[in-house]
Write a protein that holds these residues in place. Structure first.
Motif, mmCIF file in Angstrom:
data_model
loop_
_atom_site.group_PDB
_atom_site.id
_atom_site.type_symbol
_atom_site.label_atom_id
_atom_site.label_comp_id
_atom_site.label_asym_id
_atom_site.label_seq_id
_atom_site.Cartn_x
_atom_site.Cartn_y
_atom_site.Cartn_z
ATOM 1 N N GLY A 45 31.060 55.548 49.386
ATOM 2 C CA GLY A 45 29.927 55.230 50.258
ATOM 3 C C GLY A 45 28.719 54.867 49.415
ATOM 4 N N VAL A 46 27.585 54.656 50.086
ATOM 5 C CA VAL A 46 26.353 54.235 49.423
ATOM 6 C C VAL A 46 25.172 54.970 50.030
ATOM 7 C CG1 VAL A 46 24.791 52.264 48.999
ATOM 8 C CG2 VAL A 46 27.277 51.930 48.906
ATOM 9 N N THR A 47 24.185 55.285 49.212
ATOM 10 C CA THR A 47 22.905 55.748 49.739
ATOM 11 C C THR A 47 21.812 54.807 49.270
ATOM 12 O OG1 THR A 47 22.485 57.193 47.828
ATOM 13 C CG2 THR A 47 23.582 58.186 49.748
ATOM 14 N N THR A 48 20.830 54.630 50.115
ATOM 15 C CA THR A 48 19.646 53.847 49.745
ATOM 16 C C THR A 48 18.419 54.672 50.124
ATOM 17 O OG1 THR A 48 19.362 52.719 51.893
ATOM 18 C CG2 THR A 48 20.919 51.722 50.309
ATOM 19 N N ASN A 49 17.267 54.215 49.685
ATOM 20 C CA ASN A 49 15.999 54.833 50.070
ATOM 21 C C ASN A 49 14.924 53.769 49.986
ATOM 22 O OD1 ASN A 49 14.787 54.759 47.374
ATOM 23 N ND2 ASN A 49 16.169 56.443 46.854
ATOM 24 N N ALA A 99 20.805 54.614 55.382
ATOM 25 C CA ALA A 99 19.643 53.737 55.499
ATOM 26 C C ALA A 99 18.495 54.576 56.028
ATOM 27 C CB ALA A 99 19.949 52.576 56.438
ATOM 28 N N GLU A 100 17.381 54.599 55.292
ATOM 29 C CA GLU A 100 16.306 55.552 55.584
ATOM 30 C C GLU A 100 15.224 54.980 56.486
ATOM 31 O OE1 GLU A 100 15.229 57.784 52.179
ATOM 32 O OE2 GLU A 100 13.419 58.645 53.066
ATOM 33 N N VAL A 101 14.800 55.788 57.439
ATOM 34 C CA VAL A 101 13.685 55.402 58.303
ATOM 35 C C VAL A 101 12.400 55.419 57.482
ATOM 36 C CG1 VAL A 101 14.801 56.252 60.389
ATOM 37 C CG2 VAL A 101 13.277 57.767 59.093
#
Ligand code: G3P
Length: 217
Positions: A24-28, A56-58
């Motif tokens: 998976g992937v995380t972003t900020n 995907a960050e708010v």
């Protein structure tokens, strides 16, 4: 243990995903800013590269804004996980997302008590930031251990996503203390493959094999 890439670089992601080892992937927002690209476009492209969860960050700070943004982000692809900050408003939003069946990654976690609240709010993932705690003179790995203990004591389903990883040792240590996932910068992910004794040993194997004059095919 699930291994995620902490990146918005789609080209690098495609290269690493080809190993079959990227879950998976995380972003900020900082990674999105660094990419210089439209967030919705980047997240859409990332979701097309990996089948696993893509955080995907708010950007909103209030619950209503987080809910609006998170619902929008969740329409990009089925594997989008909405990332919300560990604040009062963020946890209220997390509870509502849980009611709506939207997966969440509660981020910027720096204490066991925060992680306890996130689990009670129904977070799908919790992101304790190891490296930033280390930078702050604390021991980030201790936090992973504390959260593991609390979650196991009460049977919380929230998955511990070790974040702010700085070294391959962080990945191994997080695995040893029971983190469910780790999100890893690409350069650290690349370093996971390597050890000087592996390279030295392989070099010697190949030199010795060359001396045999044989061919396997
Ligand atoms: O993306 C969440 C986390 O992994 C970021 O950590 O400290 O490298 O900015 P950091």
């Amino acid at each position: 243990m699930q291994l995620f890439l902490d990146t918005t670089d789609v080209a690098v992601l495609k290269d690493m995903a080809a190993t079959g080892l990227v879950d998976g992937v995380t972003t900020n927002p900082s990674l999105i800013a660094k990419s210089g690209r439209n967030m919705l476009d980047v997240i859409g492209e990332i979701c097309a590269v990996v089948e696993g969860p893509v955080s995907a960050e708010v950007a909103a700070a209030d619950t209503a804004g987080m809910l609006d943004e998170g619902r929008r982000l969740s329409t990009i692809a089925p594997n989008v996980v909405v990332k919300v900050p560990l604040t009062r408003d963020g946890l209220i939003a997390t509870r509502e997302f849980a009611r709506e069946g939207i997966l969440t990654n509660v981020t910027l976690c720096f204490s066991a008590s925060q992680a306890l609240l996130a689990a009670k709010a129904g977070a799908s993932y919790i992101s304790p930031f190891i490296g930033r705690l280390d930078d702050h003179g604390a021991d980030g790995m201790d936090l992973i251990t504390e959260i593991r203990t609390i979650y196991d004591n009460y049977g919380f389903d929230t998955e511990i996503l070790a974040a702010s990883i700085r070294t391959p040792a962080h990945v191994a240590q997080a695995a040893m203390v029971g983190a469910d996932c780790a999100t890893i910068p690409p350069d650290v992910f690349q370093a996971l493959f390597k050890h000087p004794l592996t390279e030295k040993g392989l070099d010697q194997f190949l030199k010795d094999w060359a001396k045999t004059g044989q061919s396997i095919l």
